[in-house]
Motif scaffolding. Structure first.
Motif, PDB file in Angstrom:
ATOM      1  N   PRO A 227     -58.956 -12.307  48.908  1.00  0.00           N
ATOM      2  CA  PRO A 227     -58.414 -11.033  49.361  1.00  0.00           C
ATOM      3  C   PRO A 227     -58.005 -10.161  48.186  1.00  0.00           C
ATOM      4  CG  PRO A 227     -56.777 -12.775  49.603  1.00  0.00           C
ATOM      5  CD  PRO A 227     -58.030 -13.435  49.119  1.00  0.00           C
ATOM      6  N   PHE A 228     -58.082  -8.846  48.358  1.00  0.00           N
ATOM      7  CA  PHE A 228     -57.611  -7.890  47.352  1.00  0.00           C
ATOM      8  C   PHE A 228     -56.587  -6.987  48.020  1.00  0.00           C
ATOM      9  CE2 PHE A 228     -62.294  -8.281  46.441  1.00  0.00           C
ATOM     10  CZ  PHE A 228     -62.153  -9.215  45.434  1.00  0.00           C
ATOM     11  N   GLY A 229     -55.424  -6.856  47.402  1.00  0.00           N
ATOM     12  CA  GLY A 229     -54.434  -5.922  47.935  1.00  0.00           C
ATOM     13  C   GLY A 229     -54.720  -4.519  47.439  1.00  0.00           C
ATOM     14  N   GLY A 230     -53.839  -3.604  47.807  1.00  0.00           N
ATOM     15  CA  GLY A 230     -53.887  -2.251  47.248  1.00  0.00           C
ATOM     16  C   GLY A 230     -55.136  -1.449  47.550  1.00  0.00           C
TER      17      GLY A 230
ATOM     18  N   ALA B 158     -53.800  -7.649  53.013  1.00  0.00           N
ATOM     19  CA  ALA B 158     -53.109  -6.690  53.880  1.00  0.00           C
ATOM     20  C   ALA B 158     -51.683  -6.404  53.428  1.00  0.00           C
ATOM     21  CB  ALA B 158     -53.106  -7.233  55.308  1.00  0.00           C
ATOM     22  N   HIS B 159     -51.325  -6.756  52.205  1.00  0.00           N
ATOM     23  CA  HIS B 159     -49.892  -6.725  51.882  1.00  0.00           C
ATOM     24  C   HIS B 159     -49.315  -5.319  51.782  1.00  0.00           C
ATOM     25  CE1 HIS B 159     -50.517  -5.995  47.540  1.00  0.00           C
ATOM     26  NE2 HIS B 159     -49.234  -5.703  47.511  1.00  0.00           N
ATOM     27  N   LEU B 160     -50.166  -4.297  51.714  1.00  0.00           N
ATOM     28  CA  LEU B 160     -49.618  -2.941  51.712  1.00  0.00           C
ATOM     29  C   LEU B 160     -49.830  -2.246  53.060  1.00  0.00           C
ATOM     30  CD1 LEU B 160     -50.476  -1.586  48.140  1.00  0.00           C
ATOM     31  CD2 LEU B 160     -48.319  -2.503  48.999  1.00  0.00           C
TER      32      LEU B 160
ATOM     33  N   MET C 123     -56.817 -13.187  56.870  1.00  0.00           N
ATOM     34  CA  MET C 123     -55.922 -12.038  56.609  1.00  0.00           C
ATOM     35  C   MET C 123     -54.840 -12.558  55.659  1.00  0.00           C
ATOM     36  SD  MET C 123     -57.152  -9.412  58.179  1.00  0.00           S
ATOM     37  CE  MET C 123     -55.857  -8.180  58.226  1.00  0.00           C
ATOM     38  N   ASN C 124     -54.477 -11.735  54.670  1.00  0.00           N
ATOM     39  CA  ASN C 124     -53.613 -12.211  53.570  1.00  0.00           C
ATOM     40  C   ASN C 124     -52.401 -11.304  53.377  1.00  0.00           C
ATOM     41  OD1 ASN C 124     -53.214 -11.532  50.388  1.00  0.00           O
ATOM     42  ND2 ASN C 124     -53.469 -13.709  50.683  1.00  0.00           N
ATOM     43  N   LEU C 125     -51.241 -11.939  53.156  1.00  0.00           N
ATOM     44  CA  LEU C 125     -50.013 -11.194  52.867  1.00  0.00           C
ATOM     45  C   LEU C 125     -49.301 -11.756  51.641  1.00  0.00           C
ATOM     46  CD1 LEU C 125     -48.292 -10.856  56.386  1.00  0.00           C
ATOM     47  CD2 LEU C 125     -49.580  -9.082  55.163  1.00  0.00           C
TER      48      LEU C 125
ATOM     49  N   PHE D 157     -51.487 -16.669  52.155  1.00  0.00           N
ATOM     50  CA  PHE D 157     -50.325 -15.974  51.592  1.00  0.00           C
ATOM     51  C   PHE D 157     -50.095 -16.394  50.157  1.00  0.00           C
ATOM     52  CE2 PHE D 157     -49.282 -19.444  54.437  1.00  0.00           C
ATOM     53  CZ  PHE D 157     -48.667 -20.333  53.581  1.00  0.00           C
ATOM     54  N   VAL D 158     -49.425 -15.515  49.434  1.00  0.00           N
ATOM     55  CA  VAL D 158     -49.097 -15.750  48.019  1.00  0.00           C
ATOM     56  C   VAL D 158     -47.631 -15.405  47.788  1.00  0.00           C
ATOM     57  CG1 VAL D 158     -51.382 -15.426  46.961  1.00  0.00           C
ATOM     58  CG2 VAL D 158     -50.020 -13.418  47.545  1.00  0.00           C
ATOM     59  N   PHE D 159     -47.101 -15.817  46.634  1.00  0.00           N
ATOM     60  CA  PHE D 159     -45.712 -15.521  46.252  1.00  0.00           C
ATOM     61  C   PHE D 159     -44.690 -16.174  47.180  1.00  0.00           C
ATOM     62  CE2 PHE D 159     -47.719 -11.748  44.147  1.00  0.00           C
ATOM     63  CZ  PHE D 159     -47.324 -12.042  42.847  1.00  0.00           C
TER      64      PHE D 159
ATOM     65  N   ALA E 263     -59.570 -21.694  42.698  1.00  0.00           N
ATOM     66  CA  ALA E 263     -59.775 -20.286  42.333  1.00  0.00           C
ATOM     67  C   ALA E 263     -59.416 -20.071  40.874  1.00  0.00           C
ATOM     68  CB  ALA E 263     -58.913 -19.376  43.208  1.00  0.00           C
ATOM     69  N   GLY E 264     -60.080 -19.081  40.281  1.00  0.00           N
ATOM     70  CA  GLY E 264     -59.750 -18.697  38.908  1.00  0.00           C
ATOM     71  C   GLY E 264     -60.889 -18.926  37.953  1.00  0.00           C
ATOM     72  N   GLY E 265     -61.594 -17.863  37.591  1.00  0.00           N
ATOM     73  CA  GLY E 265     -62.648 -17.944  36.585  1.00  0.00           C
ATOM     74  C   GLY E 265     -63.971 -18.473  37.101  1.00  0.00           C
ATOM     75  N   ILE E 266     -64.081 -18.695  38.414  1.00  0.00           N
ATOM     76  CA  ILE E 266     -65.342 -19.198  38.975  1.00  0.00           C
ATOM     77  C   ILE E 266     -66.187 -17.980  39.348  1.00  0.00           C
ATOM     78  CG2 ILE E 266     -66.406 -20.594  40.787  1.00  0.00           C
ATOM     79  CD1 ILE E 266     -63.598 -22.000  41.031  1.00  0.00           C
ATOM     80  N   ALA E 267     -67.398 -17.909  38.792  1.00  0.00           N
ATOM     81  CA  ALA E 267     -68.187 -16.701  39.034  1.00  0.00           C
ATOM     82  C   ALA E 267     -69.672 -16.965  39.175  1.00  0.00           C
ATOM     83  CB  ALA E 267     -67.939 -15.691  37.907  1.00  0.00           C
TER      84      ALA E 267
HETATM   85  C1  LIG Z   1     -57.825  -6.642  42.055  1.00  0.00           C
HETATM   86  C2  LIG Z   1     -57.400  -7.927  42.680  1.00  0.00           C
HETATM   87  C3  LIG Z   1     -56.470  -7.915  43.708  1.00  0.00           C
HETATM   88  C4  LIG Z   1     -56.062  -9.119  44.308  1.00  0.00           C
HETATM   89  N1  LIG Z   1     -55.153  -9.079  45.331  1.00  0.00           N
HETATM   90  C5  LIG Z   1     -54.803 -10.227  45.966  1.00  0.00           C
HETATM   91  C6  LIG Z   1     -53.917 -10.212  47.070  1.00  0.00           C
HETATM   92  O1  LIG Z   1     -53.416  -9.172  47.522  1.00  0.00           O
HETATM   93  N2  LIG Z   1     -53.617 -11.411  47.656  1.00  0.00           N
HETATM   94  C7  LIG Z   1     -54.139 -12.601  47.210  1.00  0.00           C
HETATM   95  O2  LIG Z   1     -53.843 -13.648  47.776  1.00  0.00           O
HETATM   96  N3  LIG Z   1     -54.970 -12.640  46.150  1.00  0.00           N
HETATM   97  C8  LIG Z   1     -55.319 -11.484  45.524  1.00  0.00           C
HETATM   98  N4  LIG Z   1     -56.185 -11.528  44.464  1.00  0.00           N
HETATM   99  C9  LIG Z   1     -56.715 -12.833  44.001  1.00  0.00           C
HETATM  100  C10 LIG Z   1     -58.108 -13.110  44.591  1.00  0.00           C
HETATM  101  O3  LIG Z   1     -58.089 -13.135  45.972  1.00  0.00           O
HETATM  102  C11 LIG Z   1     -58.695 -14.428  44.053  1.00  0.00           C
HETATM  103  O4  LIG Z   1     -57.902 -15.528  44.382  1.00  0.00           O
HETATM  104  C12 LIG Z   1     -58.850 -14.401  42.542  1.00  0.00           C
HETATM  105  O5  LIG Z   1     -59.399 -13.162  42.123  1.00  0.00           O
HETATM  106  C13 LIG Z   1     -59.769 -15.546  42.105  1.00  0.00           C
HETATM  107  O6  LIG Z   1     -60.020 -15.523  40.741  1.00  0.00           O
HETATM  108  P1  LIG Z   1     -61.313 -14.798  40.055  1.00  0.00           P
HETATM  109  O7  LIG Z   1     -60.968 -13.342  40.017  1.00  0.00           O
HETATM  110  O8  LIG Z   1     -61.360 -15.404  38.712  1.00  0.00           O
HETATM  111  O9  LIG Z   1     -62.506 -15.092  40.910  1.00  0.00           O
HETATM  112  C14 LIG Z   1     -56.602 -10.350  43.860  1.00  0.00           C
HETATM  113  C15 LIG Z   1     -57.544 -10.356  42.814  1.00  0.00           C
HETATM  114  C16 LIG Z   1     -57.953  -9.169  42.232  1.00  0.00           C
HETATM  115  C17 LIG Z   1     -58.987  -9.213  41.136  1.00  0.00           C
END
Ligand SMILES: Cc1cc2nc3c(=O)[nH]c(=O)nc-3n(C[C@H](O)[C@H](O)[C@H](O)COP(=O)(O)O)c2cc1C
Length: 348
Positions: free
Chosen positions: A18-21, A43-45, A68-70, A133-135, A217-221
């Motif tokens: 998910p991406f916020g904002g 969906a956090h905003l 859906m993510n908050l 969810f995060v945080f 998650a993290g750095g996998i592409a």
């Molecule tokens: C611009 C951006 C916004 C993000 N916003 C959220 C968010 O609102 N909630 C969330 O759980 N993760 C958010 N993430 C994290 C991604 O969902 C994902 O876990 C993370 O990007 C994985 O790592 P990668 O970028 O190396 O693939 C965001 C990531 C990016 C790049």
């Protein structure tokens, strides 16, 4: 035991993060689900009624599972305590930055319009297949209400201790997110700066210590990265940066272009854009922001200082360390390519 992928109806163990904002879109989430993975919407905003509308909109675009993510909390104490005078001081520090970008400095906006409790009520009403969810961790009542309504829950951990706390709370799935990731470091037990674990170390530790399914998650592409995460014992991967760069995402075209640019080979963590630690392309603009901004306002108020810069070429671009591996511009192509190196039979 039924595999996570089977339970979620995913043919491929690929979750679009998910991406916020405003960077998530209904189209991106539905495209990934329809391609055999699982899409998410940040969906956090969003206001509660927007959460319900968005969930319905995704449902009309796909019959498969989606997330859906908050963000569990609603803001830093520091931000809540910031008065107008302090805000103006911080904005004045950034005057050269605003001038350079031909932008009027933002005005003080007190209070915080984000209310997790109201947002989560909307999630419960909308009943998405998965709530991530995060945080932090939602209350016991919220988690048991999710279970009652058949909503799977997924919580993000940046350390082993956070993963154990998430499992102890009864959450269904753990997202182990390493510091390579794009976006925010969603730590909640210790400060994010003290919780910087890499994906390789974190995923393995979490898989070895919990019984619930773990998403890496993290750095996998690319496909090799996905295969590596599965070898570590992950049930699926969550990918952000590579999907953010696809045409279906809500990112500004310039942001997408930058993610494919050699400039994205260098990223770093900064807490000056939103108030919380997040990963960005290391640009001269990020250097300027950090040099000029002495008064840190915390999340979300710090984000008000940089909000006017978001829709223009200000040089502030979220990105993860996997950016140099990006090749695909369409989410369906990316989803299929990511799964190419693993067996298409359901993972453990
Ligand atoms: C611009 C951006 C916004 C993000 N916003 C959220 C968010 O609102 N909630 C969330 O759980 N993760 C958010 N993430 C994290 C991604 O969902 C994902 O876990 C993370 O990007 C994985 O790592 P990668 O970028 O190396 O693939 C965001 C990531 C990016 C790049």
């Amino acid at each position: 035991m039924e595999s996570l992928s089977a339970r979620l109806g995913m043919r491929l163990p690929i979750i679009q993060g998910p991406f916020g904002g405003g960077l998530s879109t209904v189209k991106l989430a539905a495209t990934v689900t329809n391609a055999g993975g699982m899409g998410s919407f940040g969906a956090h905003l969003l206001e509660p009624d927007e959460i319900i509308r968005t969930t319905e909109a995704i449902r009309t675009e796909t019959q498969g599972s989606f997330v859906m993510n908050l963000w569990v909390d609603s803001g830093d104490e520091k931000s809540g305590e910031t008065d107008a005078e302090t805000f103006v001081r911080a904005a004045t520090e950034l005057a050269p930055f605003y001038q350079k970008n031909h932008i009027t400095p933002p005005e003080y906006a007190s209070g915080n319009s984000i209310h997790f409790e109201r947002q989560v009520e909307a999630i419960l009403r909308a009943r998405p297949p998965v709530f991530s969810f995060v945080f932090g961790i939602p209350s016991k009542d919220i988690l048991s209400e999710c279970r009652r309504r058949d909503i799977l829950t997924m919580g993000a951990a940046t350390t082993l201790d956070e993963a154990l706390a998430i499992e102890a709370a009864g959450v269904d799935i753990i997202l182990a997110t390493g510091f390579e990731a794009g976006g925010h470091r969603p730590s909640f037990l210790r400060p994010a700066a003290d919780s910087l674990h890499g994906t390789l170390a974190l995923v393995r530790q979490v898989v070895a210590s919990v019984k619930v399914p773990v998403i890496a998650a993290g750095g996998i592409a690319d496909a090799q990265g996905v295969a590596a995460a599965m070898v570590l014992g992950a049930s699926a991967v969550q990918i952000g940066t590579a999907f953010l760069a696809c045409e279906e995402s809500g990112a500004h075209p310039l942001h997408k272009q930058k993610l494919f640019h050699p400039a994205a080979r260098q990223t770093r963590l900064s807490d000056r854009v939103s108030g919380r630690l997040a990963r960005f392309i290391a640009t001269p603009a990020l250097d300027d922001l950090e040099r000029l901004n002495q008064t840190h306002l915390g999340y979300p108020l710090q984000g008000e200082l940089t909000r006017p810069l978001k829709s223009i070429d200000s040089g502030l671009f979220y990105a993860g360390q996997g950016a140099p591996l990006l090749r695909h511009h369409r989410a369906a192509d990316l989803t299929l390519a990511l799964a190419a190196a693993i067996s298409h039979t359901a993972p453990p």
